[in-house]
Design an enzyme around this catalytic site. Structure first.
Site, PDB file in Angstrom:
ATOM      1  N   GLY A   1      32.611 -25.887 -13.004  1.00 34.72           N
ATOM      2  CA  GLY A   1      33.204 -26.179 -14.307  1.00 34.72           C
ATOM      3  C   GLY A   1      34.354 -25.255 -14.675  1.00 34.72           C
ATOM      4  O   GLY A   1      35.214 -24.931 -13.849  1.00 34.72           O
TER       5      GLY A   1
ATOM      6  N   TYR B   1      23.580 -24.150 -30.208  1.00 32.79           N
ATOM      7  CA  TYR B   1      24.854 -23.916 -29.516  1.00 32.79           C
ATOM      8  C   TYR B   1      25.955 -23.576 -30.520  1.00 32.79           C
ATOM      9  O   TYR B   1      26.717 -22.619 -30.332  1.00 32.79           O
ATOM     10  CB  TYR B   1      25.232 -25.165 -28.713  1.00 32.79           C
ATOM     11  CG  TYR B   1      26.509 -25.013 -27.901  1.00 32.79           C
ATOM     12  CD1 TYR B   1      26.496 -24.424 -26.649  1.00 32.79           C
ATOM     13  CD2 TYR B   1      27.731 -25.473 -28.398  1.00 32.79           C
ATOM     14  CE1 TYR B   1      27.667 -24.297 -25.903  1.00 32.79           C
ATOM     15  CE2 TYR B   1      28.903 -25.344 -27.661  1.00 32.79           C
ATOM     16  CZ  TYR B   1      28.864 -24.755 -26.411  1.00 32.79           C
ATOM     17  OH  TYR B   1      30.026 -24.619 -25.678  1.00 32.79           O
TER      18      TYR B   1
ATOM     19  N   THR C   1      33.082 -31.299 -17.575  1.00 30.27           N
ATOM     20  CA  THR C   1      32.248 -30.452 -16.722  1.00 30.27           C
ATOM     21  C   THR C   1      30.821 -31.020 -16.767  1.00 30.27           C
ATOM     22  O   THR C   1      30.564 -31.987 -17.493  1.00 30.27           O
ATOM     23  CB  THR C   1      32.183 -28.997 -17.251  1.00 30.27           C
ATOM     24  OG1 THR C   1      31.504 -29.011 -18.514  1.00 30.27           O
ATOM     25  CG2 THR C   1      33.561 -28.377 -17.429  1.00 30.27           C
TER      26      THR C   1
END
Ligand code: NDP
Length: 257
Positions: free
Chosen positions: A29, A164, A199
């Site tokens: 990624g 996150y 990714t």
């Protein structure tokens, strides 16, 4: 670099010849693209991640050093620094890129998932910054680039990812805190905040997500990892010599709306 050298090309400021760089999570990624960009700019690069098979393959492809490391484990981070220092030399550039994300509405987030996101994205970044930062402060030189996110600035949709989002807000504020504290020691700390990049973490072509992630954005496209490489080199090099504590947003305009 404090004064302009009139004979030098502006592009020389982006060169990293002779510098040693570490990219956490450099085996796929964005991290892989960052490692490649740093190597192309002249740095000797180490990638530090857990999947040693994958790291070994990437190291061979890019001509970089692979080091097995788990950023959530302090001893592993210390061993990583020791290995990089002995094989490549002291670290000039640290890229805190390792990260993880789960999609889950707040009321359904299990405690271990919340913990895992903070362990990698915040504690992991903290361990690496403190361990490598100590070496930088002692040498009176160094650059840290933290990979933040637009998720520190907006709430992503349609998927919910509260842990996150909060973790990346912590990354941006820790960037500013360390920048202020270490500026007198010659260490610069900035963050790069990407928008959607294709990714494993971001399935940008998934029809559940594409309408909001891609079609709704001003540029109406996602990035490929290689597009973020030049921005990373800018932050890692003398090209950004007067910049510290900043968050560079590279998102195709996503946060404009
Ligand atoms: P990927 O999931 O593709 O890669 C994550 C990387 O982190 C892998 O190399 C993985 O290697 C490594 N990693 C995970 N946990 C650990 C750990 N405990 N110790 C060491 N390495 C670890 O993610 P991306 O490339 O998409 O993301 C890279 C960074 O960019 C992350 O910080 C992410 O939050 C951020 N970002 C990504 C965006 C996107 O759209 N893709 C947008 C904005 C920010 P291994 O499993 O082998 O350890």
């Amino acid at each position: 670099m404090s004064t302009a050298d009139e004979s030098a090309s502006v592009l020389d400021a982006f060169r990293l010849d002779g510098r040693v760089a570490v990219v956490t999570g450099g085996n796929r990624g964005l991290g892989r693209a960052f490692a490649q960009a740093l190597a192309q700019a002249g740095a000797r690069v180490a990638i530090a991640a857990r999947d040693s098979g994958r790291s070994g393959d990437v190291a061979e492809e890019l001509g970089v050093l692979a080091v097995d490391a788990d950023v959530t484990d302090r001893a592993s981070v210390e061993a990583m620094l020791e290995r990089v220092t002995s094989e490549l030399g002291p670290v000039d550039v640290l890229v805190n890129n390792a990260g993880t994300c789960f999609h889950r509405p707040a009321l359904e987030v299990p405690p271990q998932e919340w913990r895992q996101v903070f362990d990698v994205n915040v504690d992991g970044l903290w361990h690496c910054s403190q361990v490598v930062g100590a070496q930088m402060v002692e040498r009176g030189t160094g650059v840290i680039v933290n990979i933040g996110s637009i998720s520190a600035l907006i709430v992503n949709r349609p998927q919910m990812q509260p842990a996150y989002n909060a973790s990346k807000a912590a990354v941006h504020q820790l960037t500013k805190s360390l920048a202020a504290e270490w500026a007198p020691h010659g260490v610069r700390v900035n963050a790069l905040a990407p928008g959607y990049v294709k990714t494993e973490m971001a399935p940008v072509e998934d029809p559940r997500f594409k309408p909001r992630w891609v079609d709704d954005a001003p540029m109406q496209r996602y990035a490929v990892p290689e597009e973020l490489g030049p921005s990373l080199v800018y932050l890692a090099s003398d090209a950004s010599s007067f910049m510290t504590g900043s968050v560079l947003v590279v998102d195709g305009g996503y946060t404009l709306w």
